[in-house]
Design a protein around this motif. Structure first.
Motif, PDB file in Angstrom:
ATOM      1  N   PRO A 191      -8.534 -10.100   2.938  1.00  0.00           N
ATOM      2  CA  PRO A 191      -7.142 -10.445   3.266  1.00  0.00           C
ATOM      3  C   PRO A 191      -6.825 -10.059   4.706  1.00  0.00           C
ATOM      4  N   PRO A 192      -5.878 -10.748   5.334  1.00  0.00           N
ATOM      5  CA  PRO A 192      -5.492 -10.356   6.698  1.00  0.00           C
ATOM      6  C   PRO A 192      -4.764  -9.016   6.693  1.00  0.00           C
ATOM      7  N   ARG A 193      -4.707  -8.379   7.891  1.00  0.00           N
ATOM      8  CA  ARG A 193      -4.000  -7.078   7.971  1.00  0.00           C
ATOM      9  C   ARG A 193      -2.647  -7.278   8.662  1.00  0.00           C
ATOM     10  N   PRO A 194      -1.625  -6.578   8.137  1.00  0.00           N
ATOM     11  CA  PRO A 194      -0.270  -6.778   8.685  1.00  0.00           C
ATOM     12  C   PRO A 194      -0.185  -6.411  10.164  1.00  0.00           C
ATOM     13  N   VAL A 195       0.586  -7.190  10.919  1.00  0.00           N
ATOM     14  CA  VAL A 195       0.825  -6.883  12.337  1.00  0.00           C
ATOM     15  C   VAL A 195       2.326  -6.733  12.600  1.00  0.00           C
ATOM     16  N   VAL A 196       3.098  -6.620  11.519  1.00  0.00           N
ATOM     17  CA  VAL A 196       4.550  -6.374  11.667  1.00  0.00           C
ATOM     18  C   VAL A 196       4.907  -5.113  10.890  1.00  0.00           C
ATOM     19  N   GLU A 197       6.044  -4.541  11.247  1.00  0.00           N
ATOM     20  CA  GLU A 197       6.506  -3.349  10.538  1.00  0.00           C
ATOM     21  C   GLU A 197       7.830  -3.655   9.850  1.00  0.00           C
ATOM     22  N   ILE A 198       8.187  -2.769   8.928  1.00  0.00           N
ATOM     23  CA  ILE A 198       9.473  -2.942   8.239  1.00  0.00           C
ATOM     24  C   ILE A 198      10.590  -2.910   9.280  1.00  0.00           C
ATOM     25  N   GLY A 199      11.517  -3.846   9.161  1.00  0.00           N
ATOM     26  CA  GLY A 199      12.628  -3.937  10.116  1.00  0.00           C
ATOM     27  C   GLY A 199      12.410  -4.998  11.181  1.00  0.00           C
ATOM     28  N   ALA A 200      11.177  -5.489  11.328  1.00  0.00           N
ATOM     29  CA  ALA A 200      10.896  -6.490  12.366  1.00  0.00           C
ATOM     30  C   ALA A 200      11.631  -7.798  12.058  1.00  0.00           C
ATOM     31  N   ALA A 233      10.239  -5.045   3.396  1.00  0.00           N
ATOM     32  CA  ALA A 233       9.302  -4.158   2.674  1.00  0.00           C
ATOM     33  C   ALA A 233       7.877  -4.659   2.859  1.00  0.00           C
ATOM     34  N   ILE A 234       6.938  -3.735   2.752  1.00  0.00           N
ATOM     35  CA  ILE A 234       5.514  -4.085   2.624  1.00  0.00           C
ATOM     36  C   ILE A 234       5.043  -3.242   1.443  1.00  0.00           C
ATOM     37  N   ALA A 235       4.932  -3.894   0.305  1.00  0.00           N
ATOM     38  CA  ALA A 235       4.714  -3.123  -0.925  1.00  0.00           C
ATOM     39  C   ALA A 235       4.040  -3.996  -1.973  1.00  0.00           C
ATOM     40  N   ASP A 236       3.557  -3.349  -3.032  1.00  0.00           N
ATOM     41  CA  ASP A 236       2.936  -4.108  -4.122  1.00  0.00           C
ATOM     42  C   ASP A 236       3.958  -5.000  -4.814  1.00  0.00           C
ATOM     43  N   HIS A 237       3.481  -6.184  -5.199  1.00  0.00           N
ATOM     44  CA  HIS A 237       4.352  -7.167  -5.859  1.00  0.00           C
ATOM     45  C   HIS A 237       3.468  -8.003  -6.779  1.00  0.00           C
ATOM     46  N   PRO A 238       4.016  -8.541  -7.899  1.00  0.00           N
ATOM     47  CA  PRO A 238       3.182  -9.392  -8.756  1.00  0.00           C
ATOM     48  C   PRO A 238       2.541 -10.552  -7.984  1.00  0.00           C
ATOM     49  N   HIS A 239       1.281 -10.809  -8.287  1.00  0.00           N
ATOM     50  CA  HIS A 239       0.477 -11.825  -7.589  1.00  0.00           C
ATOM     51  C   HIS A 239       0.032 -12.847  -8.635  1.00  0.00           C
ATOM     52  N   PRO A 240      -0.132 -14.122  -8.265  1.00  0.00           N
ATOM     53  CA  PRO A 240      -0.537 -15.124  -9.263  1.00  0.00           C
ATOM     54  C   PRO A 240      -1.860 -14.816  -9.970  1.00  0.00           C
ATOM     55  N   SER A 241      -2.690 -13.936  -9.405  1.00  0.00           N
ATOM     56  CA  SER A 241      -3.952 -13.581 -10.068  1.00  0.00           C
ATOM     57  C   SER A 241      -3.691 -12.758 -11.330  1.00  0.00           C
ATOM     58  N   GLY A 242      -2.470 -12.229 -11.478  1.00  0.00           N
ATOM     59  CA  GLY A 242      -2.134 -11.432 -12.658  1.00  0.00           C
ATOM     60  C   GLY A 242      -1.996  -9.955 -12.343  1.00  0.00           C
ATOM     61  N   ALA A 243      -2.546  -9.508 -11.217  1.00  0.00           N
ATOM     62  CA  ALA A 243      -2.442  -8.087 -10.838  1.00  0.00           C
ATOM     63  C   ALA A 243      -1.384  -7.945  -9.741  1.00  0.00           C
ATOM     64  N   SER A 303      -0.238  -6.805  -6.028  1.00  0.00           N
ATOM     65  CA  SER A 303      -1.000  -6.865  -4.781  1.00  0.00           C
ATOM     66  C   SER A 303      -0.044  -6.647  -3.607  1.00  0.00           C
ATOM     67  N   PRO A 304      -0.504  -6.040  -2.485  1.00  0.00           N
ATOM     68  CA  PRO A 304       0.414  -5.786  -1.367  1.00  0.00           C
ATOM     69  C   PRO A 304       0.981  -7.083  -0.784  1.00  0.00           C
ATOM     70  N   ALA A 305       2.284  -7.054  -0.532  1.00  0.00           N
ATOM     71  CA  ALA A 305       2.957  -8.253  -0.007  1.00  0.00           C
ATOM     72  C   ALA A 305       3.947  -7.851   1.086  1.00  0.00           C
ATOM     73  N   ILE A 306       4.122  -8.737   2.049  1.00  0.00           N
ATOM     74  CA  ILE A 306       5.156  -8.547   3.077  1.00  0.00           C
ATOM     75  C   ILE A 306       6.399  -9.298   2.588  1.00  0.00           C
TER      76      ILE A 306
END
Ligand code: SF4
Ligand code: SF4
Length: 450
Positions: free
Chosen positions: A62-71, A100-110, A112-115
């Motif tokens: 997966p790509p790595r975030p390049v933004v921060e909360i509040g951007a 937020a950058i936090a875990d959230h439901p993902h279509p795979s069923g688990a 997963s971190p999301a922006i």
């Protein structure tokens, strides 16, 4: 309308309406349920109040975030950058603020971190890329770089980074680029609608793919339940010397890469191999339109078309939505989730994943949301040794024995039965009178091998 053109040696010559359709060994013929949405034009939904953008939207890293909360971000701005050779770029799909950058439901069923981006109440900030006006003279690596920059992955469901597929592996040459317009999963009509409504864009995407991969020849392979789309394509291709159409039998899983290439080119991809091993490259219809958008219009991948269909929906349809839109909004657009017990599947009913949370968002590979009745309670009865699963397996495997080996944890038996070749199409489970969860057992067997 019929066209008479010379076809390359290993392709049949196609004249719309005058040839037999082509297919492969095994597979199943089932009701395609396309009638619910095949005549529903694509409807664009407004951006959601909050977009949930999982980092995991591509095969590989997966790509790595390049933004921060509040951007504060514009739609189309990069929010996560590629993290390896097989990775992709992720863009903000709405104009707003990262909350937020936090875990959230993902279509795979688990989870997963999301922006998470809160959409701005007013304004419409968009940041795209410069169109590549000279793409026909551009170096293939420059086109591949654009595809990476635009964050394009396989939109048919696999999510493989498109720029990686476009680069021939060392020592291999891509002769033929195939657009996979089989759309063989029941209910789904995204590709059908795009072929009808964005015909020129599909053709442009194919030409760009051919340029990027160095392919001399292009093919669009269409199942015969899309005769109107085939007709439109034939007209759009009238002046093209090196692009052909192939009409396919309506059979599942006609769109699986190996079965597609066997049908279209009469070539067999070796076990563990790639289409490039037989000089081919396969991309989905929506991937082709996304590539055309990125190259011709400088648009990164921030939205896609999703079929919302199944039983009990008042307004099933094909909806263009921003990535990160929760499934609940799509179901509302389709008339609201039906009452009673139901199963919601992301993707098609044969290979899709059952969902547990309506807040789960659309990602780049979400081709459909399908509402189905609950599964019958009596499952996994003892195997009857009826052999039905063998007759339908398009890979020539013995699903009942594979499942038994996996269930008993017999790793060597599983490997000896070529379990790794199973593409998890679900044909065997579909015909099994004992309602055995054959695919789940085989997935278990594959995990034993790792
Ligand atoms: S064993 Fe695998 S490839 Fe064969 S029918 Fe079952 S799911 Fe499909
Ligand atoms: S179809 Fe089902 S019952 Fe029949 S052999 Fe295969 S696993 Fe056994």
């Amino acid at each position: 309308m019929s066209r008479v053109r010379l076809a390359p040696p290993f392709f049949v010559q196609i004249r719309s309406g005058s040839v037999k359709t082509r297919s492969f060994q095994g597979g199943i013929r089932i009701d395609d349920f396309k009638r619910f949405t095949e005549r529903k034009p694509i409807e664009t939904l407004p951006p959601p109040p909050k977009a949930y953008l999982p980092l995991k939207q591509n095969a590989g890293s997966p790509p790595r975030p390049v933004v921060e909360i509040g951007a504060e971000v514009s739609a189309g701005e990069v929010i996560a950058a590629p993290s390896g050779a097989v990775s992709s770029t992720l863009h903000a799909s709405v104009f707003g603020k990262v909350s937020a950058i936090a875990d959230h439901p993902h279509p795979s069923g688990a989870d997963s971190p999301a922006i998470v981006i809160e959409t701005a109440a007013a304004g419409n900030g968009f940041s795209g890329m410069e169109p590549m006006v000279d793409w026909e003279g551009a170096a293939p690596e420059d086109i591949r770089a654009r595809v990476l920059e635009a964050g394009i992955v396989g939109m048919g469901g696999a999510g493989f980074p498109a720029q990686v597929k476009l680069e021939p592996p060392p020592g291999k040459k891509i002769e033929t680029a195939v657009i996979n317009a089989a759309e063989c999963e029941p209910f789904l009509t995204v590709d059908h609608r795009l072929l009808l409504e964005e015909t020129e864009k599909v053709v442009a995407g194919l030409k760009i793919i051919m340029r990027a991969a160095g392919a001399a020849r292009g093919v669009v392979a269409v199942e015969s339940n899309k005769a109107d789309a085939l007709d439109r394509l034939e007209r759009a291709l009238e002046k093209e010397e090196n692009i052909f159409t192939v009409l396919l039998t309506v059979k599942y899983p006609q769109g699986a890469e190996k079965q597609l290439l066997k049908t279209v080119a009469d070539r067999e991809v070796p076990s563990g191999g790639l289409p490039a091993d037989v000089g081919c490259l396969v991309h989905n219809v929506h991937t082709a339109t996304a590539i055309a958008d990125a190259v011709l219009h400088g648009r990164p991948l921030i939205e896609r078309v999703v079929t919302v269909s199944g039983f009990g929906l008042d307004r099933p349809g094909n909806f263009r939505v921003r990535l990160g839109t929760p499934f609940s909004r799509l179901l509302e657009a389709a008339g609201g989730p039906p009452d009673g017990e139901l199963r919601l599947i992301a993707g098609g009913p044969m290979t899709g994943v059952a969902q547990r949370d309506l807040g789960t968002p659309v990602i780049k590979s979400t081709s459909g949301l399908v509402v189905l009745p609950p599964l019958p309670r009596a499952r996994n009865l003892p195997c009857l040794r009826c052999g039905k699963c063998l007759t339908v397996c398009p890979m020539g495997l013995v699903p009942c024995d594979l499942a038994r080996a996996a269930e008993k944890g017999r790793r060597e038996d599983f490997a000896g039965l070529s379990g790794a070749d199973c593409m998890e199409c679900g044909c065997c489970a579909y015909v099994c009178p004992a309602a055995r969860d054959l695919v789940q057992f085989i997935q278990l067997g594959k995990a034993l091998e790792e």
